[in-house]
Motif scaffolding. Structure first.
Motif, mmCIF file in Angstrom:
data_model
loop_
_atom_site.group_PDB
_atom_site.id
_atom_site.type_symbol
_atom_site.label_atom_id
_atom_site.label_comp_id
_atom_site.label_asym_id
_atom_site.label_seq_id
_atom_site.Cartn_x
_atom_site.Cartn_y
_atom_site.Cartn_z
ATOM 1 N N SER A 1 36.645 28.950 36.147
ATOM 2 C CA SER A 1 36.706 30.250 36.013
ATOM 3 C C SER A 1 37.415 31.066 37.106
ATOM 4 C CB SER A 1 35.389 31.028 35.608
ATOM 5 O OG SER A 1 35.608 32.484 35.668
ATOM 6 N N ALA A 2 36.956 30.446 38.365
ATOM 7 C CA ALA A 2 37.878 31.347 39.429
ATOM 8 C C ALA A 2 39.242 30.771 39.794
ATOM 9 C CB ALA A 2 37.313 30.817 40.939
ATOM 10 N N ARG B 1 45.300 31.200 46.483
ATOM 11 C CA ARG B 1 46.609 31.116 45.544
ATOM 12 C C ARG B 1 47.410 30.347 46.367
ATOM 13 N NH1 ARG B 1 45.345 36.590 44.231
ATOM 14 N NH2 ARG B 1 46.713 37.619 45.968
ATOM 15 N N ASN C 1 51.576 35.567 35.887
ATOM 16 C CA ASN C 1 52.112 36.643 35.829
ATOM 17 C C ASN C 1 53.309 37.141 36.720
ATOM 18 O OD1 ASN C 1 50.481 37.303 33.559
ATOM 19 N ND2 ASN C 1 48.914 38.575 34.725
ATOM 20 N N LYS D 1 46.338 32.966 36.439
ATOM 21 C CA LYS D 1 46.693 33.973 35.679
ATOM 22 C C LYS D 1 47.703 35.079 36.474
ATOM 23 C CE LYS D 1 45.541 38.114 32.771
ATOM 24 N NZ LYS D 1 44.350 38.711 32.103
ATOM 25 N N ILE D 2 47.038 35.300 37.682
ATOM 26 C CA ILE D 2 47.942 36.118 38.685
ATOM 27 C C ILE D 2 49.397 35.518 38.837
ATOM 28 C CG2 ILE D 2 48.001 37.015 41.006
ATOM 29 C CD1 ILE D 2 44.959 37.486 40.641
ATOM 30 N N SER E 1 41.053 29.799 37.116
ATOM 31 C CA SER E 1 41.877 30.482 36.093
ATOM 32 C C SER E 1 42.306 31.927 36.129
ATOM 33 C CB SER E 1 41.085 30.247 34.684
ATOM 34 O OG SER E 1 40.671 29.204 34.156
ATOM 35 N N HIS E 2 41.369 32.521 37.030
ATOM 36 C CA HIS E 2 41.576 33.873 37.450
ATOM 37 C C HIS E 2 43.186 34.093 38.176
ATOM 38 C CE1 HIS E 2 41.208 37.998 38.499
ATOM 39 N NE2 HIS E 2 41.367 37.547 39.818
ATOM 40 N N GLN E 3 42.922 33.070 39.087
ATOM 41 C CA GLN E 3 44.027 33.014 40.024
ATOM 42 C C GLN E 3 45.346 32.382 39.603
ATOM 43 O OE1 GLN E 3 43.995 34.349 42.884
ATOM 44 N NE2 GLN E 3 41.865 34.895 42.752
#
Length: 119
Positions: free
Chosen positions: A73-74, A47, A84, A80-81, A76-78
């Motif tokens: 994908s990896a 991050r 948020n 999102k965190i 995108s996951h981070q």
């Protein structure tokens, strides 16, 4: 350094006015919890790499993935965190989603952190 090696006061007592001033300015427990949670977000090197990338430029997920040698994908996951946690934002430009740091506070945190470790 062991705990017993830490310098300590020679006489055990406290400075009542100093303690009162600090206690009066202490944030509420829920604010301290939220602050600790925010710092947890900064505790992940992936991050931090993404935030540093966004510190340099607004950029799409494809370019972040390429820059950091990661899968979309990896990343995108981070993202999102980070989103948020209100550290980043995004906007659509045609078919691309452009990510950016949410505000100058985030920019300041990153800049101060880099400055601190480089001292």
């Amino acid at each position: 350094m062991a705990l017993t090696d830490m310098p300590q006061c020679e006489e055990c007592g406290y400075h009542i006015e100093k303690v009162k001033q600090i206690c009066a300015k202490m944030p509420q427990e829920d604010e301290l919890y939220d602050l600790a949670e925010l710092f947890k977000i900064f505790g992940d090197s992936t991050r931090i790499r993404i935030l540093f990338t966004l510190f340099q430029s607004e950029i799409c997920v494809c370019d972040i993935a390429k820059t950091l040698n990661m899968t979309q994908s990896a990343v995108s996951h981070q993202l999102k965190i980070l989103k948020n946690s209100k550290l980043i934002g995004n906007r659509r430009e045609g078919k691309q989603i452009i990510y950016y740091l949410a505000d100058d506070h985030v920019r300041d945190i990153i800049a101060k952190g880099i400055e601190h470790i480089r001292e």
